[in-house]
Write a protein that holds these residues in place. Structure first.
Motif, PDB file in Angstrom:
ATOM      1  N   ASP A 105       0.872  -1.175   0.000  1.00 52.06           N
ATOM      2  CA  ASP A 105       0.000   0.000   0.000  1.00 52.06           C
ATOM      3  C   ASP A 105       0.909   1.225   0.000  1.00 52.06           C
ATOM      4  O   ASP A 105       1.608   1.487   0.974  1.00 52.06           O
ATOM      5  CB  ASP A 105      -0.893  -0.005   1.234  1.00 52.06           C
ATOM      6  N   ILE A 106       0.923   1.971  -1.114  1.00 48.70           N
ATOM      7  CA  ILE A 106       1.809   3.118  -1.275  1.00 48.70           C
ATOM      8  C   ILE A 106       0.986   4.386  -1.153  1.00 48.70           C
ATOM      9  O   ILE A 106      -0.021   4.552  -1.838  1.00 48.70           O
ATOM     10  CB  ILE A 106       2.535   3.075  -2.632  1.00 48.70           C
ATOM     11  N   LYS A 107       1.399   5.293  -0.281  1.00 53.48           N
ATOM     12  CA  LYS A 107       0.635   6.501   0.001  1.00 53.48           C
ATOM     13  C   LYS A 107       1.125   7.685  -0.829  1.00 53.48           C
ATOM     14  O   LYS A 107       2.256   7.711  -1.305  1.00 53.48           O
ATOM     15  CB  LYS A 107       0.734   6.849   1.490  1.00 53.48           C
ATOM     16  N   GLY A 108       0.257   8.706  -0.938  1.00 53.71           N
ATOM     17  CA  GLY A 108       0.641   9.959  -1.582  1.00 53.71           C
ATOM     18  C   GLY A 108       0.821   9.821  -3.078  1.00 53.71           C
ATOM     19  O   GLY A 108       0.364   8.875  -3.718  1.00 53.71           O
ATOM     20  N   ASP A 109       1.518  10.795  -3.659  1.00 51.69           N
ATOM     21  CA  ASP A 109       1.824  10.769  -5.089  1.00 51.69           C
ATOM     22  C   ASP A 109       3.051   9.897  -5.298  1.00 51.69           C
ATOM     23  O   ASP A 109       4.156  10.377  -5.548  1.00 51.69           O
ATOM     24  CB  ASP A 109       2.069  12.191  -5.615  1.00 51.69           C
ATOM     25  N   ALA A 110       2.857   8.598  -5.145  1.00 48.99           N
ATOM     26  CA  ALA A 110       3.970   7.659  -5.170  1.00 48.99           C
ATOM     27  C   ALA A 110       4.450   7.415  -6.596  1.00 48.99           C
ATOM     28  O   ALA A 110       3.701   7.540  -7.556  1.00 48.99           O
ATOM     29  CB  ALA A 110       3.564   6.335  -4.537  1.00 48.99           C
ATOM     30  N   GLU A 111       5.702   7.074  -6.726  1.00 47.69           N
ATOM     31  CA  GLU A 111       6.287   6.783  -8.030  1.00 47.69           C
ATOM     32  C   GLU A 111       7.191   5.580  -7.895  1.00 47.69           C
ATOM     33  O   GLU A 111       8.055   5.524  -7.014  1.00 47.69           O
ATOM     34  CB  GLU A 111       7.091   7.968  -8.539  1.00 47.69           C
ATOM     35  N   ILE A 112       6.979   4.588  -8.723  1.00 43.28           N
ATOM     36  CA  ILE A 112       7.830   3.399  -8.751  1.00 43.28           C
ATOM     37  C   ILE A 112       8.616   3.439 -10.058  1.00 43.28           C
ATOM     38  O   ILE A 112       8.034   3.467 -11.135  1.00 43.28           O
ATOM     39  CB  ILE A 112       6.998   2.111  -8.657  1.00 43.28           C
ATOM     40  N   THR A 113       9.931   3.459  -9.958  1.00 46.30           N
ATOM     41  CA  THR A 113      10.790   3.563 -11.129  1.00 46.30           C
ATOM     42  C   THR A 113      11.653   2.313 -11.250  1.00 46.30           C
ATOM     43  O   THR A 113      12.322   1.922 -10.296  1.00 46.30           O
ATOM     44  CB  THR A 113      11.703   4.802 -11.046  1.00 46.30           C
TER      45      THR A 113
ATOM     46  N   VAL B 131      -2.706   3.466 -14.062  1.00 46.71           N
ATOM     47  CA  VAL B 131      -1.393   2.873 -14.346  1.00 46.71           C
ATOM     48  C   VAL B 131      -0.893   3.522 -15.627  1.00 46.71           C
ATOM     49  O   VAL B 131      -1.530   3.395 -16.681  1.00 46.71           O
ATOM     50  CB  VAL B 131      -1.474   1.350 -14.501  1.00 46.71           C
ATOM     51  N   HIS B 132       0.211   4.239 -15.552  1.00 44.55           N
ATOM     52  CA  HIS B 132       0.719   5.010 -16.685  1.00 44.55           C
ATOM     53  C   HIS B 132       2.029   4.391 -17.166  1.00 44.55           C
ATOM     54  O   HIS B 132       3.020   4.360 -16.436  1.00 44.55           O
ATOM     55  CB  HIS B 132       0.948   6.462 -16.255  1.00 44.55           C
TER      56      HIS B 132
END
Length: 200
Positions: A127-135, A154-155
């Motif tokens: 569970d990722i909070k806020g404006d999270a970004e996975i790179t 999902v972008h």
């Protein structure tokens, strides 16, 4: 050695520390990455110097995790409490573990985000909070029977390749053309006339 003599790790002839250590529980008073000052309540709130936190790797691979001020930790200290190390934090009646499942591994963050993996069920959850970004700069392989992404969007900035089928409960849009709303104008040919392809 008589009972009146104090026990010390400092050799009287050489002045070298012989390695006598004590196991102490304390509270983090100040903290920075890799180091902390510890307060020992059982010693009238005596403060340590800056002592290092133990990590699994620090040279080529580097682990980092900073204890919070007020966190209860366990330390190994020399007999004069002048040098030592912080072995880790411990749970207590005040700070309880977030799960009672012995097969579950995970981390719960202060902002409410968390991730966990259960070795018994094989279930990975996050569970990722806020404006999270996975790179991911390299190749990322996920092998699972089911992956659920509970997110409004999902972008993908690159191409998406699917070897299997694509099932969508909602609409699918390609090049501004809606799969659900797009209508083909079907031309029924008159017998004997050429057939032209339908136009959008």
């Amino acid at each position: 050695m008589s009972n009146s003599e104090s026990t010390t790790s400092l050799d009287k002839q050489t002045g070298k520390n012989t390695g006598l250590v004590s196991f102490k529980t304390g509270i983090v008073e100040e903290a920075k990455v890799g180091w902390a000052i510890i307060r020992f309540p059982d010693l009238d709130d005596l403060l340590s110097k800056w002592i290092p936190v133990l990590y699994t790797k620090t040279q080529d691979d580097k682990g980092f995790w900073t204890p919070d001020v007020g966190e209860q930790v366990q330390c190994l200290m020399d007999d004069r409490l002048e040098d030592g190390c912080i072995m880790g934090a411990i749970y207590s009646e005040v700070d309880q573990p977030p799960t009672d499942d012995v097969d579950e591994y995970g981390i719960q963050f202060k902002d409410g985000g968390w991730f966990s993996y259960n070795r018994s069920t094989g279930l990975f959850k996050a569970d990722i909070k806020g404006d999270a970004e996975i790179t991911v700069d390299g190749t990322c392989t996920v092998k699972a029977e089911l992956v659920v992404l509970d997110t409004p969007l999902v972008h993908c900035t690159g191409d998406v390749k699917v070897d299997g089928s694509v099932n969508a409960d909602g609409d699918v849009t390609a090049g501004s053309i809606s799969l659900q709303q797009h209508i083909h104008n079907i031309v029924v040919p008159v017998p004997g006339t050429p057939v032209t392809p339908p136009t959008a």
